[in-house]
Design an enzyme around this catalytic site. Structure first.
Site, short mmCIF file in Angstrom:
data_model
loop_
_atom_site.label_atom_id
_atom_site.label_comp_id
_atom_site.label_asym_id
_atom_site.label_seq_id
_atom_site.Cartn_x
_atom_site.Cartn_y
_atom_site.Cartn_z
N HIS A 1 13.39 -6.97 -4.00
CA HIS A 1 11.96 -6.69 -4.06
C HIS A 1 11.52 -5.87 -2.85
O HIS A 1 10.87 -4.81 -2.99
CB HIS A 1 11.18 -8.01 -4.13
CG HIS A 1 9.69 -7.85 -4.17
ND1 HIS A 1 8.96 -7.91 -5.33
CD2 HIS A 1 8.78 -7.63 -3.19
CE1 HIS A 1 7.68 -7.74 -5.07
NE2 HIS A 1 7.53 -7.57 -3.76
N GLU A 2 11.87 -6.35 -1.67
CA GLU A 2 11.46 -5.64 -0.45
C GLU A 2 12.17 -4.29 -0.33
O GLU A 2 11.62 -3.35 0.24
CB GLU A 2 11.73 -6.51 0.78
CG GLU A 2 10.91 -7.79 0.85
CD GLU A 2 9.40 -7.56 0.75
OE1 GLU A 2 8.91 -6.50 1.23
OE2 GLU A 2 8.71 -8.43 0.20
N HIS B 1 10.00 -1.74 -1.97
CA HIS B 1 8.93 -1.31 -1.06
C HIS B 1 9.47 -0.32 -0.03
O HIS B 1 8.86 0.71 0.26
CB HIS B 1 8.34 -2.52 -0.33
CG HIS B 1 7.37 -3.34 -1.14
ND1 HIS B 1 6.28 -2.80 -1.77
CD2 HIS B 1 7.33 -4.67 -1.39
CE1 HIS B 1 5.60 -3.76 -2.38
NE2 HIS B 1 6.23 -4.90 -2.16
N GLU C 1 3.50 -1.91 -5.27
CA GLU C 1 4.11 -3.09 -5.86
C GLU C 1 4.94 -2.73 -7.09
O GLU C 1 5.95 -3.39 -7.38
CB GLU C 1 3.03 -4.11 -6.25
CG GLU C 1 3.55 -5.49 -6.56
CD GLU C 1 4.22 -6.18 -5.37
OE1 GLU C 1 4.96 -7.16 -5.61
OE2 GLU C 1 4.01 -5.75 -4.22
#
Length: 555
Positions: free
Chosen positions: A317-318, A321, A347
């Site tokens: 997930h990160e 980003h 996001e």
């Protein structure tokens, strides 16, 4: 009357004539015409030069502000990752000082003068400004309008409260006592109302907050979107809860070495495309991505010995980003057009990798051999389909947002959206928050947290006054579905590439269509129209979930 013969044009608006009788009068008139045209030509040239000079000066000022904001980013990262607890008071003062400097430069009268001149030039088509230059002027003007509405004193109070709020939240969470944090939360509510009244007193407080994170979005529009999602999602959740069939993830249970988890996640992040020469991965209480520049992107995650999947999906997930930040267009380095479009779009990049890729059957073919190699205690008979099924279990109960699955996650967001709107409009008193939280959790997700740490204190956002942020998570999930669907249509063989651990084509596609585009388009809907030929449509999201989980739970 004598005829006038026009022989030629000099190219500067002065015609050469030959007629003895009219020679004198015509020469006078033509000389005046020539001077007027030359004056107009010079005026046009002067305007072009002036616009270019003003734009260059504007960029110099904006880049200086961006550099200072990068320093603020490093202070915040250090506080959450490296800073000793005893330095909290000093850091609060440092943050407040930096915020004051940034605020002064961001609302300087000279910056406003340049923006006024350039906005007029952009509107009237002067100066031959490019689309990117016009976007710089547009976004800088938007930021200036918001910044100048706030006083330096308020900006410093906000920075100081951000620092003290984080410390109060961590302590309250550790001691499982919401009421230690309640006074800080009330201060944030009061300060937010004060700030929003200065920015735009004609709009509801929550709409002003929401626009800070998702341009152009309103609570009315959000109500429409969430209504559409709930109408499709609630029946699906009920069917899943009633189903006696479902994936088995029990074989992923056990104790998993934290260092081994961190090493595996680092490997996967790099193979997806994270550049460690321009970034780093650390551990923090709450996973986040920050840093100071596309060449200095810092992401964090967390690991648990008893939960292999949380650290894994959190790191991916990160990474999403971080790829957005590292993929920004350095041709416009330090300028607003190079910033992320909105938090919803940001996001979408993390959720595209976490859910559309990492929870895809093809990704399990890539991941399974690495899991077995790193953790030999896992059953050797487990197949890629077993892993895919295990990673897509709908959690029962689903207490923690960051640990929830993609089916229950939107209900976590809707709960927070309704609560923070109530906090700001006064319909929910701060003192009642733990009880309101428990009641909504029971109603929406069929479970209730036993402690404040598992409930109202689980997220960092309100400790920083980030009201209006939560909805962007679910907006991001919807953007992600549309983007991945489009990428799949355009990139032949994408599924096979994912299975083979080749993520380069997808990363490049996202670099070209999202990351490097920055905020060239002023809204998520316009970006979606450009990339997918359709604005945000929640139907795509609901359809994706229905088609995916129907076979998994044999509905």
């Amino acid at each position: 009357m004598h005829p006038v013969t026009i022989l030629a044009s000099t190219g500067v608006g002065c015609w050469i004539v030959r007629n003895a009788t009219t020679k004198g009068s015509l020469r006078t008139r033509l000389r005046k015409s020539m001077f007027r045209n030359r004056a107009a030509h010079c005026s046009s040239t002067s305007t072009l030069v002036s616009v270019r000079e003003n734009y260059t000066e504007l960029c110099t000022k904006l880049k200086e502000i961006s550099a200072l904001e990068g320093v603020e980013g490093l202070l915040n990262w250090d506080q959450q990752v490296m800073m000793p607890p005893g330095a909290a008071g000093c850091r609060a003062q440092q943050s407040a000082t930096m915020a004051g400097v940034v605020h002064e430069k961001s609302c300087a009268p000279e910056l406003g003068r340049l923006l006024a001149l350039l906005s007029l030039a952009a509107t009237e088509g002067e100066g031959e400004l490019s689309l990117h230059q016009k976007a710089v002027i547009r976004d800088a003007s938007r930021n200036y309008t918001k910044t100048t509405a706030l006083t330096k004193e308020l900006a410093q109070r906000q920075a100081e409260l951000t620092s003290t709020g984080f410390g109060a939240w961590v302590k309250a969470r550790e001691e499982n006592d919401f009421y230690q944090f309640a006074p800080v939360l009330q201060q944030w509510i009061d300060l937010t109302k004060e700030k929003c009244a200065l920015i735009d007193p004609s709009r509801p407080v929550y709409d002003v907050c929401l626009d800070e994170f998702e341009r152009g979005m309103t609570s009315r529009r959000l109500d429409e979107i969430f209504k559409q999602v709930k109408e499709g999602l609630v029946p699906l959740l009920r069917e899943i809860e009633a189903s006696k069939e479902g994936p088995d993830n029990s074989w992923l249970s056990g104790t998993f070495d934290l260092e081994a988890q961190a090493a595996l996640c680092r490997t996967i992040a790099c193979e997806i495309g994270f550049d460690t020469d321009r970034g780093r991965l650390d551990v923090s209480v709450h996973p986040f991505t920050g840093g100071s520049h596309p060449s200095d992107v810092r992401m964090t995650t967390r690991f648990k010995e008893g939960d292999l999947t949380e650290g894994l999906t959190g790191a991916i997930h990160e990474t999403g980003h971080a790829l957005y930040e590292q993929g920004r267009n350095l041709e416009y380095d330090g300028l607003p057009v190079n910033a992320h479009l909105s938090m919803g779009i940001h996001e979408s990049q993390s959720l595209l990798w976490e859910r559309m890729v990492a929870l895809h059957p093809a990704f399990s073919e890539y991941l399974l051999p690495q899991l077995k190699s790193t953790f030999p205690q896992l059953p050797s008979s487990a197949s890629a389909h077993d892993l895919y099924s295990a990673l897509n279990v709908v959690r029962k109960p689903s207490l923690i947002r960051v640990e929830s699955d993609e089916v229950t996650y939107p209900m976590h967001i809707i709960l927070r959206y309704e609560i923070e709107r109530g906090l700001l409009d006064g319909s929910i008193p701060v003192a009642d928050l733990p009880e309101v939280w428990r009641a909504k959790m029971k109603s929406y997700l069929g479970c209730s947290p036993a402690t404040d740490a598992q409930g109202v204190l689980q997220d960092i956002h309100w400790s920083a006054g980030a009201f209006g942020y939560f909805p962007t998570y679910s907006l991001g999930a919807m953007y992600a579905v549309q983007l991945f669907n489009e990428a799949s249509n355009q990139l032949l063989g994408l599924e096979a590439d994912i299975a083979a651990g080749n993520f380069k084509s997808l990363k490049i596609w996202l670099n070209d269509n999202v990351h490097s585009v920055g905020s060239l388009y002023p809204s998520g809907d316009l970006l979606m129209e450009k990339v997918t030929d359709s604005p945000l449509n929640p139907d795509h999201f609901v359809k994706y979930l229905r088609e995916k989980y129907t076979p998994l739970y044999k509905l």
